[in-house]
Motif scaffolding. Structure first.
Motif, PDB file in Angstrom:
ATOM      1  N   CYS A   1      11.638   3.766  -0.697  1.00  0.00           N
ATOM      2  CA  CYS A   1      12.590   2.810  -1.283  1.00  0.00           C
ATOM      3  C   CYS A   1      12.047   2.014  -2.477  1.00  0.00           C
ATOM      4  N   PRO A   2      10.886   1.332  -2.368  1.00  0.00           N
ATOM      5  CA  PRO A   2      10.456   0.524  -3.528  1.00  0.00           C
ATOM      6  C   PRO A   2      10.206   1.386  -4.767  1.00  0.00           C
ATOM      7  N   ALA A   3       9.604   2.570  -4.581  1.00  0.00           N
ATOM      8  CA  ALA A   3       9.329   3.442  -5.724  1.00  0.00           C
ATOM      9  C   ALA A   3      10.632   3.946  -6.333  1.00  0.00           C
ATOM     10  N   GLY A   4      11.568   4.325  -5.472  1.00  0.00           N
ATOM     11  CA  GLY A   4      12.857   4.803  -5.971  1.00  0.00           C
ATOM     12  C   GLY A   4      13.578   3.720  -6.753  1.00  0.00           C
ATOM     13  N   ALA A   5      13.554   2.494  -6.234  1.00  0.00           N
ATOM     14  CA  ALA A   5      14.201   1.374  -6.929  1.00  0.00           C
ATOM     15  C   ALA A   5      13.467   1.064  -8.225  1.00  0.00           C
ATOM     16  N   ALA A   6      12.133   1.109  -8.191  1.00  0.00           N
ATOM     17  CA  ALA A   6      11.339   0.771  -9.377  1.00  0.00           C
ATOM     18  C   ALA A   6      11.598   1.753 -10.510  1.00  0.00           C
ATOM     19  N   ARG A   7      11.827   3.045 -10.160  1.00  0.00           N
ATOM     20  CA  ARG A   7      12.089   4.052 -11.200  1.00  0.00           C
ATOM     21  C   ARG A   7      13.362   3.707 -11.978  1.00  0.00           C
TER      22      ARG A   7
ATOM     23  N   PRO B   1       4.477  -0.052 -15.459  1.00  0.00           N
ATOM     24  CA  PRO B   1       5.487  -1.039 -15.057  1.00  0.00           C
ATOM     25  C   PRO B   1       6.235  -0.614 -13.789  1.00  0.00           C
ATOM     26  N   GLN B   2       6.442   0.705 -13.625  1.00  0.00           N
ATOM     27  CA  GLN B   2       7.122   1.167 -12.408  1.00  0.00           C
ATOM     28  C   GLN B   2       6.307   0.782 -11.171  1.00  0.00           C
ATOM     29  N   LEU B   3       4.989   0.950 -11.254  1.00  0.00           N
ATOM     30  CA  LEU B   3       4.133   0.572 -10.129  1.00  0.00           C
ATOM     31  C   LEU B   3       4.248  -0.928  -9.857  1.00  0.00           C
ATOM     32  N   ALA B   4       4.276  -1.727 -10.941  1.00  0.00           N
ATOM     33  CA  ALA B   4       4.389  -3.175 -10.769  1.00  0.00           C
ATOM     34  C   ALA B   4       5.711  -3.538 -10.101  1.00  0.00           C
ATOM     35  N   TRP B   5       6.812  -2.917 -10.549  1.00  0.00           N
ATOM     36  CA  TRP B   5       8.115  -3.173  -9.922  1.00  0.00           C
ATOM     37  C   TRP B   5       8.085  -2.795  -8.449  1.00  0.00           C
ATOM     38  N   SER B   6       7.456  -1.664  -8.134  1.00  0.00           N
ATOM     39  CA  SER B   6       7.459  -1.212  -6.737  1.00  0.00           C
ATOM     40  C   SER B   6       6.694  -2.213  -5.862  1.00  0.00           C
ATOM     41  N   VAL B   7       5.621  -2.798  -6.406  1.00  0.00           N
ATOM     42  CA  VAL B   7       4.872  -3.806  -5.650  1.00  0.00           C
ATOM     43  C   VAL B   7       5.747  -5.042  -5.415  1.00  0.00           C
ATOM     44  N   ALA B   8       6.457  -5.448  -6.479  1.00  0.00           N
ATOM     45  CA  ALA B   8       7.340  -6.614  -6.356  1.00  0.00           C
ATOM     46  C   ALA B   8       8.431  -6.361  -5.307  1.00  0.00           C
ATOM     47  N   PHE B   9       9.036  -5.169  -5.358  1.00  0.00           N
ATOM     48  CA  PHE B   9      10.112  -4.852  -4.402  1.00  0.00           C
ATOM     49  C   PHE B   9       9.575  -4.780  -2.977  1.00  0.00           C
ATOM     50  N   ALA B  10       8.392  -4.177  -2.816  1.00  0.00           N
ATOM     51  CA  ALA B  10       7.812  -4.044  -1.476  1.00  0.00           C
ATOM     52  C   ALA B  10       7.511  -5.427  -0.902  1.00  0.00           C
TER      53      ALA B  10
ATOM     54  N   ARG C   1       8.309  14.698  -6.066  1.00  0.00           N
ATOM     55  CA  ARG C   1       9.352  15.199  -5.153  1.00  0.00           C
ATOM     56  C   ARG C   1       8.730  15.565  -3.810  1.00  0.00           C
ATOM     57  N   GLN C   2       7.803  14.717  -3.364  1.00  0.00           N
ATOM     58  CA  GLN C   2       7.150  14.939  -2.077  1.00  0.00           C
ATOM     59  C   GLN C   2       7.383  13.757  -1.154  1.00  0.00           C
ATOM     60  N   ALA C   3       8.472  13.001  -1.398  1.00  0.00           N
ATOM     61  CA  ALA C   3       8.681  11.793  -0.630  1.00  0.00           C
ATOM     62  C   ALA C   3       8.653  12.071   0.874  1.00  0.00           C
ATOM     63  N   LEU C   4       9.114  13.274   1.240  1.00  0.00           N
ATOM     64  CA  LEU C   4       9.158  13.607   2.669  1.00  0.00           C
ATOM     65  C   LEU C   4       7.764  13.729   3.281  1.00  0.00           C
TER      66      LEU C   4
ATOM     67  N   ALA D   1       0.840  -1.204   0.000  1.00  0.00           N
ATOM     68  CA  ALA D   1       0.000   0.000   0.000  1.00  0.00           C
ATOM     69  C   ALA D   1       0.873   1.252   0.000  1.00  0.00           C
ATOM     70  N   CYS D   2       1.911   1.258   0.850  1.00  0.00           N
ATOM     71  CA  CYS D   2       2.798   2.424   0.921  1.00  0.00           C
ATOM     72  C   CYS D   2       3.577   2.588  -0.378  1.00  0.00           C
ATOM     73  N   ALA D   3       4.054   1.451  -0.926  1.00  0.00           N
ATOM     74  CA  ALA D   3       4.888   1.539  -2.121  1.00  0.00           C
ATOM     75  C   ALA D   3       4.110   2.108  -3.304  1.00  0.00           C
ATOM     76  N   LEU D   4       2.849   1.694  -3.435  1.00  0.00           N
ATOM     77  CA  LEU D   4       2.041   2.187  -4.558  1.00  0.00           C
ATOM     78  C   LEU D   4       1.903   3.703  -4.500  1.00  0.00           C
ATOM     79  N   LEU D   5       1.551   4.223  -3.323  1.00  0.00           N
ATOM     80  CA  LEU D   5       1.424   5.677  -3.177  1.00  0.00           C
ATOM     81  C   LEU D   5       2.788   6.352  -3.316  1.00  0.00           C
ATOM     82  N   GLY D   6       3.819   5.639  -2.842  1.00  0.00           N
ATOM     83  CA  GLY D   6       5.173   6.201  -2.878  1.00  0.00           C
ATOM     84  C   GLY D   6       5.621   6.570  -4.282  1.00  0.00           C
ATOM     85  N   ASN D   7       5.173   5.811  -5.284  1.00  0.00           N
ATOM     86  CA  ASN D   7       5.542   6.132  -6.662  1.00  0.00           C
ATOM     87  C   ASN D   7       5.190   7.571  -6.997  1.00  0.00           C
ATOM     88  N   PHE D   8       3.991   7.982  -6.601  1.00  0.00           N
ATOM     89  CA  PHE D   8       3.548   9.336  -6.929  1.00  0.00           C
ATOM     90  C   PHE D   8       4.261  10.365  -6.054  1.00  0.00           C
ATOM     91  N   LEU D   9       4.476  10.013  -4.781  1.00  0.00           N
ATOM     92  CA  LEU D   9       5.187  10.948  -3.898  1.00  0.00           C
ATOM     93  C   LEU D   9       6.590  11.209  -4.424  1.00  0.00           C
TER      94      LEU D   9
END
Lengths: 311, 285
Positions: free
Chosen positions: A228-234, A242-251, A34-37, A22-30
């Motif tokens: 982390c998962p979103a950053g790695a997925a990018r 596909p970035q969202l899919a990668w972030s789910v896999a990493f999370a 540039r709102q990761a913080l 759940a966090c990783a999916l939203l993290g992609n957009f954050l």
């Protein structure tokens, strides 16, 4: 991996995965905005909100906690905006100032109040109590098909499943708005895609997930999983879906590997006790990001090279 | 299908334009006919006016250049007029309607540098954003819209790049993707922020050809423009601003040394030396 695992290990594992995804999916957009913080800020601000809600209602019921945390999150966002404008500093610094101050205020509040009877303390706020979520009704893998046992699932499981479902629905329904508003807010405004409203809804979703996750996993996992998962997925792909899919896999990988390493790793190494699962999951997610930085196929992007050259 | 319905509404709007502005003032006849009329627009940034009480009535079918030195409020003027940044005061009408009711007929092209081109999107993804208003909430584009997006890319010579990640494009190619997205909007008024800034010669020719086509089709175009050397060649109207409006009107009447001197505040030294009207860009000085 028998009955003991289903009773003691499966539920924390599932809760860890649900929260992380759940966090990783939203993290992609954050991360793209540039709102990761913001994730960091909101998940820390949850503490004073929850303490205040406890003081006001005298219970730790989920509804009251959610309201308190939600109110604190909104108050924090308003404060961040005020600090940014009045202090004329960059948004990251404004967020850093506000969430640290509010988290500290939450710690002070917590010390002054009689929370001995309920499970509410600073350690809990940071690394939750993943390991203590036990499925007492389970007596083996068969329990997964047993309605009576399923009804006794610890509350964090349905709560986080609901949070994840809400996140998926939010992203699916407002995909166009999130996509356009994140890439080009000015254009989004001109075509009526309401980027301001979308951005606010995104932060509200972040707050909802942070609050739902708070009780079970604490702020460390939440903060790590927003970034982390979103950053790695990018670093793995150049397209958003596909970035969202990668972030789910990493999370998922971080949650499973982190939990297993925390629970059984020290035993394999000959130590007697296990280590904090939340801490280990967050550490593994950081490790995945480091790995993606080293070998991710999209790590040498044109824009990034230009940025490096200019630095 | 839904395009049809909108066309009908558009014609109705054109026949029965709203003659009264939000504050109750009667609009002048020319404002009703104008695709984009700004009156008394004031924008403040941090307590200082970025745009001060600017009036401008765009003639239908015109190609307008908004000219002024850096920091003159050119971008701010169009962003405020489009409701993207808040304004302190002022009325904006489009096609005789309050601006917000006519946004479906307006395509806005932001400055290329205002977005992050490292964003994980392909060229066609960006062009498809132009269909947002047509789709609305909860609907997604199908193959038919994808085909029309490809046709828009074709018009700017970018069809071969449809599946390329936008970060892999040159600056000029990125600008052409933005133009293609505006074409996808099938608007009647195109408002562009520095479409020729930092682009290569091929791109500049491609963009000007598209703009001329649009003008020939009766569309109105407003560009924030920085290259004084191409104003007479590309545009037929100018709006000269430096926070306040300095002058506005047809290029051959208004684009004069005196007006430019007033706009640029004496920083335009080479214009007189060269004898002609403004051969040098102020950035070069």
């Amino acid at each position: 991996m028998g009955a003991d695992f289903v009773m003691l290990g499966l539920v924390p594992l599932v809760v860890g995965v649900l929260t992380s995804v759940a966090c990783a999916l939203l993290g992609n957009f954050l991360v793209l905005r540039r709102q990761a913080l913001i994730g960091d800020a909101v998940s820390h601000v949850v503490l004073p909100g929850i303490v205040l809600a406890y003081l006001a209602t005298g219970t730790v019921a989920a509804g009251a906690m959610l309201l308190g945390a939600g109110a604190a999150a909104i108050a924090a966002l308003v404060l961040i905006e005020i600090v940014r404008r009045a202090g004329r500093i960059e948004p990251g610094a404004a967020m850093g100032v506000v969430f640290t101050a509010l988290f500290a205020a939450g710690v002070l509040l917590l010390e002054q109040t009689d929370t001995g009877k309920v499970h509410l303390d600073v350690e809990h706020a940071l690394y939750g109590n993943l390991e203590s979520i036990v499925w007492f009704a389970a007596d083996g893998w068969g329990s997964l098909l047993d309605p009576a046992a399923l009804a006794e699932l610890p509350p964090p499981v349905p709560r986080l499943a609901l949070a994840l479902a809400a996140v998926i629905a939010f992203i699916a329904l407002f995909w166009k708005e999130l996509f356009i508003g994140t890439f080009d807010p000015g254009f989004a405004e001109s075509v009526g895609a309401r980027p301001g409203l979308t951005g606010f809804a995104l932060v509200v979703m972040v707050a909802v997930v942070a609050v739902m996750a708070f009780d079970a996993v604490g702020a460390i996992i939440v903060v790590a999983m927003f970034i982390c998962p979103a950053g790695a997925a990018r670093l793995m792909t150049d397209r958003l879906l596909p970035q969202l899919a990668w972030s789910v896999a990493f999370a998922t990988a971080a949650a499973v590997a982190g939990y297993m390493l925390a629970a059984y790793g020290p035993l394999w190494l000959g130590f007697a006790s296990s280590v904090s699962a939340a801490g280990m999951i967050a550490t593994v997610s950081g490790g995945i990001l480091a790995l993606a930085c080293l070998v991710g196929p999209r790590r040498h992007r044109r824009g990034m090279q230009a940025a490096d050259g200019g630095a | 299908m839904c395009v049809f319905r909108r066309l009908k509404i558009r014609t109705m709007n054109a026949v029965t334009p709203q003659l009264v502005a939000r504050d109750g003032r009667k609009l002048a006849r020319e404002n009703v006919e104008s695709p984009f009329a700004i009156s008394g627009l004031t924008v403040s940034y941090g307590g200082r006016p970025a745009v001060l009480s600017v009036d401008f009535v765009t003639p239908p079918g015109a190609m307008v250049a908004i000219i002024g030195p850096n920091g003159a409020g050119k971008s701010t003027l169009i962003k405020a007029a489009l409701g993207i940044v808040p304004r302190l005061s002022g009325e904006v009408t489009a096609f005789g309607l309050p601006r917000e009711k006519a946004m479906a007929r307006i395509a806005y092209v932001p400055q290329r540098a205002s977005v992050d081109w490292d964003f994980p999107a392909t060229v066609i993804d960006v062009v498809m954003m132009g269909y947002y208003r047509r789709l609305g909430l909860f609907r997604f584009a199908g193959t038919r819209l994808r085909r029309s997006a490809l046709a828009c890319l074709e018009r700017v010579g970018m069809a071969a790049f449809a599946d390329r990640q936008i970060g892999q494009l040159s600056g000029g190619q990125q600008q052409r993707v933005f133009i293609a997205r505006a074409l996808a909007q099938e608007a009647d008024l195109y408002i562009m922020d520095e479409p020729f800034a930092g682009v290569d010669a091929v791109t500049e020719r491609a963009i000007i050809a598209v703009l001329k086509d649009l003008k020939a089709a009766g569309k109105t175009i407003i560009c924030v423009h920085h290259d004084l050397g191409t104003v007479t060649e590309y545009f037929d109207h100018v709006l000269l601003i430096n926070v306040r409006r300095v002058a506005a009107g047809p290029v051959d009447e208004v684009f004069t040394i005196d007006n430019l001197q007033e706009t640029y505040g004496g920083r335009l030294l080479t214009a007189e030396n060269a004898g002609g009207v403004a051969p040098a860009s102020p950035q070069a000085l």
